[in-house]
Design an enzyme around this catalytic site. Structure first.
Site, PDB file in Angstrom:
ATOM      1  N   CYS A   1      17.509  35.178  -5.000  1.00 31.95           N
ATOM      2  CA  CYS A   1      18.652  35.619  -4.184  1.00 31.95           C
ATOM      3  C   CYS A   1      19.951  34.912  -4.604  1.00 31.95           C
ATOM      4  O   CYS A   1      20.464  35.200  -5.671  1.00 31.95           O
ATOM      5  CB  CYS A   1      18.320  35.436  -2.712  1.00 31.95           C
ATOM      6  SG  CYS A   1      19.328  36.494  -1.665  1.00 31.95           S
TER       7      CYS A   1
ATOM      8  N   HIS B   1      12.916  36.904  -1.529  1.00 30.25           N
ATOM      9  CA  HIS B   1      12.477  35.526  -1.255  1.00 30.25           C
ATOM     10  C   HIS B   1      10.948  35.380  -1.223  1.00 30.25           C
ATOM     11  O   HIS B   1      10.370  35.315  -0.134  1.00 30.25           O
ATOM     12  CB  HIS B   1      13.009  35.083   0.111  1.00 30.25           C
ATOM     13  CG  HIS B   1      14.479  34.898   0.169  1.00 30.25           C
ATOM     14  ND1 HIS B   1      15.082  33.677  -0.034  1.00 30.25           N
ATOM     15  CD2 HIS B   1      15.474  35.761   0.425  1.00 30.25           C
ATOM     16  CE1 HIS B   1      16.390  33.800   0.099  1.00 30.25           C
ATOM     17  NE2 HIS B   1      16.658  35.060   0.379  1.00 30.25           N
TER      18      HIS B   1
ATOM     19  N   GLU C   1       9.285  32.813  -1.506  1.00 34.86           N
ATOM     20  CA  GLU C   1       8.926  31.539  -0.850  1.00 34.86           C
ATOM     21  C   GLU C   1       8.817  31.693   0.665  1.00 34.86           C
ATOM     22  O   GLU C   1       8.318  30.792   1.331  1.00 34.86           O
ATOM     23  CB  GLU C   1       9.938  30.444  -1.222  1.00 34.86           C
ATOM     24  CG  GLU C   1      11.280  30.492  -0.502  1.00 34.86           C
ATOM     25  CD  GLU C   1      12.240  31.555  -1.032  1.00 34.86           C
ATOM     26  OE1 GLU C   1      11.828  32.391  -1.868  1.00 34.86           O
ATOM     27  OE2 GLU C   1      13.395  31.561  -0.578  1.00 34.86           O
TER      28      GLU C   1
HETATM   29  N1  GLN Z   1      24.494  36.525   0.368  1.00 30.40           N
HETATM   30  C1  GLN Z   1      24.194  35.283  -0.275  1.00 30.40           C
HETATM   31  C2  GLN Z   1      25.180  35.005  -1.408  1.00 30.40           C
HETATM   32  O1  GLN Z   1      25.962  35.809  -1.733  1.00 30.40           O
HETATM   33  C3  GLN Z   1      22.771  35.287  -0.794  1.00 30.40           C
HETATM   34  C4  GLN Z   1      21.800  35.375   0.346  1.00 30.40           C
HETATM   35  C5  GLN Z   1      20.494  34.676   0.121  1.00 30.40           C
HETATM   36  O2  GLN Z   1      20.342  33.871  -0.775  1.00 30.40           O
HETATM   37  N2  GLN Z   1      19.542  34.958   0.979  1.00 30.40           N
HETATM   38  O3  GLN Z   1      25.146  33.961  -1.971  1.00 30.40           O
END
Ligand code: GLN
Length: 191
Positions: free
Chosen positions: A78, A173, A175
């Site tokens: 992410c 995610h 994890e």
């Molecule tokens: N929206 C976050 C970003 O732009 C990422 C979200 C996440 O890691 N769950 O960094």
């Protein structure tokens, strides 16, 4: 085997716990010297702008690039994926990033109607059983370079897990679930 988790901000504890369950020694990375002797590194989810700024302040960006340059694998989930991308769309101008992987990502692109959602993904590299993926304000991968392999996509064709040699990135995610297969897949890259 020792695997680092960038522990500046965000959901790093869950990665640490998953690695420990898999019999790997997790190392929380907060300073460049913590990278010494690691077999791989994970950059967790969180807030990519904050994490990038903290990494810059601690002098970690170039050491992480050198770590990857030395052939050791890196996985971003992410926000971690955003930091790895060569191109960040809708990012904060001047946002510090690693710019290591030949992908373009758009931040918070699922936003609008669905901030967060879950999906069962077909991931041939992990076997037949679908992988239950949790997306939280996730980025979208809008472009993948020629050397980048797509490991999983949503039903509409959006790529959500990609690999470029020893670089791995997931928009979701792993994890946050009990499914250890993505972590095991990453550990294979350290060999
Ligand atoms: N929206 C976050 C970003 O732009 C990422 C979200 C996440 O890691 N769950 O960094």
């Amino acid at each position: 085997m020792r695997v680092g988790v960038l522990a500046l901000q965000g959901a790093f504890i869950e990665h640490v716990q998953m690695l420990a369950r898999l019999g790997v020694q997790p190392v929380e990375v907060r300073l460049p010297e913590h990278l010494e002797g690691l077999n791989g590194l994970i950059i967790p989810g969180g807030e990519s702008t904050t994490m990038g700024l903290l990494a810059q302040k601690r002098g970690l960006l170039q050491p992480i690039r050198d770590f990857v340059g030395s052939g050791r694998p890196l996985w971003g989930t992410c926000a971690g994926m955003i930091l790895m991308a060569r191109e960040i769309l809708d990012g904060v101008p001047g946002q510090p990033a690693l710019e290591l992987m030949d992908i373009a990502v758009r931040r918070n692109a699922f936003g609008r109607q669905v901030d967060s959602f879950e999906a069962d993904l077909v991931v041939p590299a992990l076997g037949e059983i679908p992988f239950h993926a949790v997306f939280i304000r996730a980025p979208v991968i809008e472009r993948v370079g020629a050397g980048v392999q797509i490991l999983a996509s949503l039903e509409d064709g959006t790529a959500v897990a990609v690999q470029q040699g020893h670089l791995l990135a997931t928009a979701f995610h792993p994890e946050l679930t009990r499914d250890e297969r993505f972590h095991r897949y990453f550990l294979e890259l350290t060999k």
